[in-house]
Design a protein around this motif. Sequence first.
Motif, short mmCIF file in Angstrom:
data_model
loop_
_atom_site.label_atom_id
_atom_site.label_comp_id
_atom_site.label_asym_id
_atom_site.label_seq_id
_atom_site.Cartn_x
_atom_site.Cartn_y
_atom_site.Cartn_z
N LEU B 13 0.79 -1.43 -0.18
CA LEU B 13 0.10 0.07 0.01
C LEU B 13 0.66 1.23 0.11
O LEU B 13 0.44 2.25 -0.50
CB LEU B 13 -0.95 -0.02 1.07
CG LEU B 13 -1.89 -1.29 1.13
CD1 LEU B 13 -2.58 -1.50 2.62
CD2 LEU B 13 -3.01 -0.83 0.27
N ILE B 16 0.82 5.04 5.22
CA ILE B 16 0.61 4.42 6.49
C ILE B 16 -0.89 4.59 6.96
O ILE B 16 -1.50 3.83 7.64
CB ILE B 16 1.33 5.34 7.73
CG1 ILE B 16 1.07 6.70 7.84
CG2 ILE B 16 2.87 4.96 7.68
CD1 ILE B 16 1.71 7.30 8.93
N GLU B 17 -1.47 5.41 6.35
CA GLU B 17 -3.08 5.65 6.53
C GLU B 17 -3.98 4.35 5.60
O GLU B 17 -5.03 4.36 6.49
CB GLU B 17 -3.56 6.82 6.12
CG GLU B 17 -3.97 7.27 4.70
CD GLU B 17 -2.75 7.80 4.02
OE1 GLU B 17 -1.66 7.84 4.55
OE2 GLU B 17 -3.17 8.38 2.61
N LEU B 18 -3.33 3.89 4.86
CA LEU B 18 -4.02 2.84 4.24
C LEU B 18 -3.77 1.53 4.94
O LEU B 18 -4.90 0.68 4.68
CB LEU B 18 -3.46 2.66 2.75
CG LEU B 18 -3.95 3.86 1.65
CD1 LEU B 18 -3.37 3.28 0.35
CD2 LEU B 18 -5.58 3.56 1.63
N SER B 19 -2.83 1.28 5.60
CA SER B 19 -2.53 -0.03 5.98
C SER B 19 -3.33 -0.16 7.34
O SER B 19 -3.33 0.48 8.08
CB SER B 19 -1.22 -0.47 6.31
OG SER B 19 -0.48 0.49 6.97
N ASP B 20 -3.69 -1.53 7.67
CA ASP B 20 -4.39 -1.65 8.97
C ASP B 20 -3.19 -1.58 10.06
O ASP B 20 -3.51 -1.37 11.08
CB ASP B 20 -4.76 -3.37 8.97
CG ASP B 20 -6.07 -3.22 8.06
OD1 ASP B 20 -6.61 -2.21 7.92
OD2 ASP B 20 -6.24 -4.27 7.32
N ASP B 21 -1.96 -1.92 9.71
CA ASP B 21 -0.97 -2.04 10.89
C ASP B 21 -0.01 -1.44 9.94
O ASP B 21 0.95 -1.72 9.47
CB ASP B 21 -0.56 -3.33 11.26
CG ASP B 21 0.33 -3.36 12.34
OD1 ASP B 21 0.96 -2.07 12.52
OD2 ASP B 21 0.77 -4.14 12.86
N PRO B 22 0.18 0.11 10.60
CA PRO B 22 1.29 1.05 9.93
C PRO B 22 2.61 0.53 10.45
O PRO B 22 3.57 1.05 9.86
CB PRO B 22 0.95 2.30 10.40
CG PRO B 22 -0.08 2.21 11.73
CD PRO B 22 -0.57 0.80 11.55
#
Lengths: 141, 153
Positions: B13, B16-22
């Motif tokens: 992705l 960081i705002e897209l991933s479930d776990d940044p």
Amino acid sequence: MSMELSIPKFWRFKHSIYRLQAARCRSCGRVHYPPKNACPYCGSRDLEPIELPKRGKLVSYTTVYAVPDGSRQYSPIYVGLIDLGLTKVVTELTDIADPSQLRKGVEMEAVLRKARVDRDAGLIYYVLKFRPAMGVPDVQA
Amino acid sequence: MAKITAIESATGLGSIELSDDPLIIDSVAEAYRRLSSLTGVDRFDFIELHDSFTITAMLVLESIGVAPKGKAAEMVAQGSFSPTGTGPVANPSGGLKARGHPIGATGVYQLAEASLQVAGKFPGVQVRGAKKGLVISMNGLGSNSFVALVEGV
């Protein structure tokens, strides 16, 4: 006299900048901000606009000391990752009197704030920033 | 001399705002999973990893599982990834922050230095008896990643 920022560009993005308009994938249900034309998860191009809540919880933040021209007087600035439930957003944090209040899980709310002043043209650009919740958000969902 | 046994890649992705776990770099984790399932190798003498920022080095170590989540910084401070540590040795070349980061050429740089390591000819910090090296190259914050296994022959 030159302008660094573009008024038409801000105009085109006004729904996402001022209303936190995101895109929801009709195929997998994921919500993306800024809005996307294709879903980064499932690749579907069937997305619909959806307005995000103006309150959320702080996940993490960082402090930026090297701030560009036009907003240097605001240094340091705080940039945070906020979980709005439907999705997460990366945004500038404001009204931070004491950085120790920026703990994980603290409630944040959107407020309209000045982003920067275009040097020669003197135009003021506004954006939504997030502040620690005071109970009365300026912007209603 | 040296050979590149395998190269694998994955997209991610990269935001960081897209991933479930940044705190996981998904493209690194997936490319590494593909490489180790292809080669059957999951132990290395050293890793040349992509520390374009200090935090990315920590997240890469955790994303490939050589450090438990949240423990990489502590383990680096304790010397776990130094030549005298339990290993693998991380960035004997100095890495991107110390050696330099010429963007597109960085991956080639890493492969060349890993080859010198497994050939026992690296002019800097030579990992003694190094036979297997892992090279990890990332684009941005992980929008795509490449991993390579470099072995001495």
